[in-house]
Structure formats: structure tokens, C-alpha cells
Design a protein around this motif. Structure first.
Motif, PDB file in Angstrom:
ATOM      1  N   VAL A  37       0.764  -1.157  -0.136  1.00  0.00           N
ATOM      2  CA  VAL A  37       0.084   0.087  -0.081  1.00  0.00           C
ATOM      3  C   VAL A  37       0.688   1.104   0.050  1.00  0.00           C
ATOM      4  O   VAL A  37       1.746   1.412   0.894  1.00  0.00           O
ATOM      5  N   PRO A  38       0.765   2.098  -1.066  1.00  0.00           N
ATOM      6  CA  PRO A  38       1.325   3.321  -1.003  1.00  0.00           C
ATOM      7  C   PRO A  38       0.801   4.415   0.175  1.00  0.00           C
ATOM      8  O   PRO A  38      -0.309   4.459   0.133  1.00  0.00           O
ATOM      9  N   ILE A  39       1.639   5.011   0.976  1.00  0.00           N
ATOM     10  CA  ILE A  39       1.255   5.857   2.067  1.00  0.00           C
ATOM     11  C   ILE A  39       1.807   7.168   2.014  1.00  0.00           C
ATOM     12  O   ILE A  39       3.130   7.208   1.505  1.00  0.00           O
ATOM     13  N   LEU A  40       1.336   8.317   2.408  1.00  0.00           N
ATOM     14  CA  LEU A  40       1.951   9.475   2.483  1.00  0.00           C
ATOM     15  C   LEU A  40       2.144   9.539   4.162  1.00  0.00           C
ATOM     16  O   LEU A  40       1.111   8.970   4.767  1.00  0.00           O
ATOM     17  N   GLU A  41       2.992   9.933   4.791  1.00  0.00           N
ATOM     18  CA  GLU A  41       2.976  10.226   6.085  1.00  0.00           C
ATOM     19  C   GLU A  41       3.928  11.431   6.545  1.00  0.00           C
ATOM     20  O   GLU A  41       4.749  11.920   5.831  1.00  0.00           O
ATOM     21  N   ALA A  42       3.373  11.918   7.788  1.00  0.00           N
ATOM     22  CA  ALA A  42       4.272  13.108   8.269  1.00  0.00           C
ATOM     23  C   ALA A  42       4.288  12.940   9.726  1.00  0.00           C
ATOM     24  O   ALA A  42       3.286  12.396  10.299  1.00  0.00           O
ATOM     25  N   GLY A  43       5.422  13.245  10.495  1.00  0.00           N
ATOM     26  CA  GLY A  43       5.440  13.286  11.799  1.00  0.00           C
ATOM     27  C   GLY A  43       5.615  12.101  12.505  1.00  0.00           C
ATOM     28  O   GLY A  43       6.195  11.137  12.104  1.00  0.00           O
ATOM     29  N   SER A  44       5.356  12.310  13.691  1.00  0.00           N
ATOM     30  CA  SER A  44       5.548  11.013  14.745  1.00  0.00           C
ATOM     31  C   SER A  44       4.720  11.271  16.088  1.00  0.00           C
ATOM     32  O   SER A  44       4.569  12.469  16.462  1.00  0.00           O
ATOM     33  N   LEU A  65      -2.036  16.747   6.636  1.00  0.00           N
ATOM     34  CA  LEU A  65      -1.242  15.778   7.123  1.00  0.00           C
ATOM     35  C   LEU A  65      -0.076  16.509   7.777  1.00  0.00           C
ATOM     36  O   LEU A  65       0.345  16.336   9.142  1.00  0.00           O
ATOM     37  N   ASP A  66       0.579  17.421   7.334  1.00  0.00           N
ATOM     38  CA  ASP A  66       1.710  18.464   7.824  1.00  0.00           C
ATOM     39  C   ASP A  66       1.062  19.267   9.137  1.00  0.00           C
ATOM     40  O   ASP A  66       1.671  19.159  10.066  1.00  0.00           O
ATOM     41  N   ARG A  67       0.072  19.742   9.125  1.00  0.00           N
ATOM     42  CA  ARG A  67      -0.754  20.421  10.227  1.00  0.00           C
ATOM     43  C   ARG A  67      -0.938  19.721  11.340  1.00  0.00           C
ATOM     44  O   ARG A  67      -0.264  19.861  12.476  1.00  0.00           O
ATOM     45  N   VAL A  68      -1.362  18.197  11.137  1.00  0.00           N
ATOM     46  CA  VAL A  68      -1.862  17.422  12.130  1.00  0.00           C
ATOM     47  C   VAL A  68      -0.178  16.909  12.710  1.00  0.00           C
ATOM     48  O   VAL A  68      -0.069  16.778  13.898  1.00  0.00           O
ATOM     49  N   ALA A  69       0.549  16.563  11.848  1.00  0.00           N
ATOM     50  CA  ALA A  69       2.009  16.048  12.264  1.00  0.00           C
ATOM     51  C   ALA A  69       2.516  17.230  13.133  1.00  0.00           C
ATOM     52  O   ALA A  69       3.376  16.914  14.225  1.00  0.00           O
ATOM     53  N   ARG A  70       2.561  18.406  12.954  1.00  0.00           N
ATOM     54  CA  ARG A  70       3.223  19.619  13.745  1.00  0.00           C
ATOM     55  C   ARG A  70       2.544  19.590  15.072  1.00  0.00           C
ATOM     56  O   ARG A  70       3.025  20.313  15.710  1.00  0.00           O
ATOM     57  N   GLU A  71       1.257  19.214  15.247  1.00  0.00           N
ATOM     58  CA  GLU A  71       0.467  19.080  16.595  1.00  0.00           C
ATOM     59  C   GLU A  71       0.996  17.870  17.332  1.00  0.00           C
ATOM     60  O   GLU A  71       0.419  17.677  18.280  1.00  0.00           O
ATOM     61  N   GLY A  72       1.949  17.008  16.991  1.00  0.00           N
ATOM     62  CA  GLY A  72       2.460  16.001  17.657  1.00  0.00           C
ATOM     63  C   GLY A  72       1.809  14.483  17.262  1.00  0.00           C
ATOM     64  O   GLY A  72       2.195  13.703  18.150  1.00  0.00           O
ATOM     65  N   TYR A  73       1.357  14.575  15.956  1.00  0.00           N
ATOM     66  CA  TYR A  73       0.890  13.283  15.539  1.00  0.00           C
ATOM     67  C   TYR A  73       1.859  12.654  14.471  1.00  0.00           C
ATOM     68  O   TYR A  73       2.386  13.404  13.848  1.00  0.00           O
ATOM     69  N   TRP A  74       1.430  11.255  14.219  1.00  0.00           N
ATOM     70  CA  TRP A  74       1.924  10.493  13.135  1.00  0.00           C
ATOM     71  C   TRP A  74       0.591  10.608  12.258  1.00  0.00           C
ATOM     72  O   TRP A  74      -0.097   9.747  12.418  1.00  0.00           O
ATOM     73  N   ALA A  75       0.710  11.424  11.113  1.00  0.00           N
ATOM     74  CA  ALA A  75      -0.342  11.218  10.096  1.00  0.00           C
ATOM     75  C   ALA A  75       0.076  10.609   8.873  1.00  0.00           C
ATOM     76  O   ALA A  75       0.883  10.926   8.337  1.00  0.00           O
ATOM     77  N   VAL A  76      -0.909   9.780   8.730  1.00  0.00           N
ATOM     78  CA  VAL A  76      -0.720   8.555   7.501  1.00  0.00           C
ATOM     79  C   VAL A  76      -1.767   8.734   6.458  1.00  0.00           C
ATOM     80  O   VAL A  76      -3.048   8.691   6.997  1.00  0.00           O
ATOM     81  N   ALA A  77      -1.664   8.669   5.502  1.00  0.00           N
ATOM     82  CA  ALA A  77      -2.720   8.595   4.138  1.00  0.00           C
ATOM     83  C   ALA A  77      -2.481   7.635   3.207  1.00  0.00           C
ATOM     84  O   ALA A  77      -1.488   7.721   2.499  1.00  0.00           O
ATOM     85  N   PRO A  78      -3.262   6.647   3.247  1.00  0.00           N
ATOM     86  CA  PRO A  78      -3.047   5.575   2.311  1.00  0.00           C
ATOM     87  C   PRO A  78      -3.852   5.569   1.040  1.00  0.00           C
ATOM     88  O   PRO A  78      -4.658   6.271   1.335  1.00  0.00           O
TER      89      PRO A  78
END
Length: 311
Positions: A37-44, A65-78
Motif C-alpha cells: 500500500v502506498p502511503i503518505l506520512e508526516a510526523g511521529s 497531514l503536515d498540520r496534524v503532524a506539527r501538533e504531535g501526531y503521526w499522520a498517515v494517508a494510504p
């Protein structure tokens, strides 16, 4: 509880994450559910899975994704099954329960026991299914522009206005659909975006990227399978039982967002859906947004998502 938000004071909504968001979003593949599965991801941090619908793809989530990652989450979009060459459903199923199982398989493949889910359109349907099938794996649920519950099926049967809005679903049952959708560089898709989100103009680069996804070898026929199986009853008892569970009550805290100007699904189709949510539910109607509020008003949508996840 239903709430109507205020429009941004400037009359516009700036992109979530700004122009450098795409530079912070990573690409890779993950083996899950029998697919690479191809995914996009940002943060941790805590996992948040973002699920796209039609006619759309995972790249549309990049700014959020970037905004949510900057809030401290691992944001993943498959990518949803069928949306890339080699991504055809291993079992041939594009039923809602199958896409819900894909979400649960991805959470496990990413090494997490639980995740928050954010879904739009068919991605919302997948998120509802995942939360219904195994609520232990879902902490919170955010869905956009696709109601949950029997009222949607009832609207397709009894509501002439919703039948008009959903004309494309019925057309997709025909053998003409592939040729019609592909014709003139996917002018059919351009028409859907114009009708569903009046006043929103998709940027040229994003439109081209979406059409590249839809035009990849074999992809269009696979993703039309979502619609061609939507109105077909399950063929066997086990699948019927699974689907009944997938369309069941939601027992995790939930937020629902719907654009006031959505010409795909009327806001009124979501009236009464709170009856199926047993652990907290809020519906927010976003003025000035159509069917793609995460693109039309990304800052507003990101604020709602982050506020809900942090609450």
C-alpha cells in the motif's frame, strides 16, 4: 449536537501547513491486507489515519497531514485498494466492510494497537466500518461529507433531490462508464468537482496529479467497483454478517463535518445520524464549503480535527 461554524474572517482559508507542507510529507509503501500500500506520512506520535474518497486520492491530504503532524501526531494517508497499478482488491471486493478491514490491517502493519481515523466520502465509509468492526482499534473518529446510517439508503430510494445528486452512482453501473469518465482528459471528473463544490477551483497541478492517479493502467475499472458493488447484496452468509457489523453502531467519540453547499450529499441526509453514535457525537456544518471541505477550507477543517483529537 449540530453546530454551524463561522466562515474565515478574511473570506478565504489559507492552506493548512503552508507552501512547504509537501516537503515534510514522506512517501513509502507498507505491506498490509495482502497489498503493498502506498502511503503518505508526516510526523511521529499517536497514529492518525486519513482516508480519501472518490474522485480523489491520498495526496489531497498532504497539507492537513503536515498540520496534524506539527501538533504531535503521526499522520498517515494510504491509497485505498484499487487506486494504484497492482493495487486491485486481492479478493475482488470493494465492499465497505472490506475497506474497513483494510484500515484495521494498516493500523496493525504500522505497528500500532489503536489509531484515530479521519475519512472523507468513501474514506468516511471505510472509517465507519473499521470503527464498527473493531472499536478497540479506534480511539476517535472524524468523518467528512458522507453520512452513516440507514437514512442514506432511504434517501437513494425515496428522496428525488438526493437521487438527482447521486446520478453518477447509477450511471457507473453501466458499461459506458469507463469510456465516459476517461473522455477528454477526464472532463467527467472536472464536472463532478464543479457540481459538488461550487465556487472552488482545484489548482491545475493538483488536478493533473489526480488525473494521473485515475488514468494509471487498470485503476479506473477497479475503483468503479466501489459503486458497482455498492447496491449489490452480499452473495454469502458470512459476508452478509460482516456487512451488518460494518454498518452498525459507532461506540467511539465522533465528529462529523459537512459542507453547507455540498451538492453531492445534501446536509439534510445526515439529519438523525447521531442515533447510531453511542459515545459522543457532534455534527459541524461548514458554511461556504462544498463536498471537499478539507481542500476548500483546509485551515478550518484542520482546526476542527486537531481540536477534536486534542480534546
Amino acid at each position: 449536537m449540530t453546530r454551524v461554524t463561522q466562515r474565515p474572517s478574511s473570506g478565504e482559508d489559507s492552506p493548512a501547513g503552508g507552501s512547504r507542507a509537501s516537503d515534510r510529507v514522506r512517501h513509502r509503501t507498507v505491506q498490509a491486507g495482502g497489498l503493498e500500500v502506498p502511503i503518505l506520512e508526516a510526523g511521529s506520535g499517536p497514529l492518525v489515519v486519513f482516508l480519501h474518497g472518490f474522485p480523489d486520492h491520498a495526496a489531497s491530504w498532504a497539507g492537513i497531514l503536515d498540520r496534524v503532524a506539527r501538533e504531535g501526531y503521526w499522520a498517515v494517508a494510504p491509497a485505498q485498494r484499487g487506486y494504484w497499478p497492482g493495487g486491485a482488491a486481492p479478493d475482488g471486493s470493494y465492499r465497505i466492510a472490506s475497506t474497513g478491514q483494510d484500515v484495521l490491517a494498516l493500523i496493525e502493519a504500522l505497528g500500532r494497537e489503536r489509531a484515530d481515523l479521519v475519512g472523507h466520502d468513501f474514506g468516511a465509509a471505510a472509517a465507519y466500518a473499521a470503527a464498527s468492526l473493531d472499536p478497540r482499534r479506534v480511539r476517535k473518529l472524524v468523518t467528512i461529507a458522507a453520512p452513516h446510517g440507514r437514512q442514506l439508503m432511504n434517501a437513494w430510494v425515496t428522496d428525488g433531490d438526493q437521487q438527482r445528486r447521486s446520478w453518477y452512482m447509477f450511471f457507473f453501473q453501466s458499461a459506458l462508464a469507463e469510456a465516459a469518465v476517461e473522455r477528454d482528459d477526464f472532463a467527467f471528473v472536472d464536472r463532478l468537482w464543479r457540481e459538488w463544490s461550487p465556487g472552488y477551483e482545484q489548482p491545475d497541478a493538483e488536478r493533473a496529479a489526480l488525473k494521473e492517479t485515475l488514468g494509471a493502467p487498470g485503476v479506473l475499472t477497479e475503483i468503479l467497483g466501489y459503486y458497482r458493488q455498492l447496491f449489490t447484496p452480499p452473495a454469502d452468509e458470512a459476508t452478509r454478517a460482516l456487512e451488518a457489523r460494518a454498518f452498525g453502531a459507532i461506540t467511539v467519540p465522533s465528529l462529523y463535518l459537512h459542507g453547507a453547499d455540498d451538492n453531492c450529499f445534501s446536509v439534510k441526509v445526515s439529519d438523525g445520524m447521531d442515533d447510531l453514535f453511542t459515545n459522543g457525537f457532534e455534527r459541524v456544518v461548514i458554511p461556504g464549503a462544498g463536498h471537499f471541505p478539507h481542500l476548500e477550507q483546509p485551515q478550518t477543517v484542520a482546526d476542527h480535527i486537531v481540536g477534536f483529537l486534542n480534546s
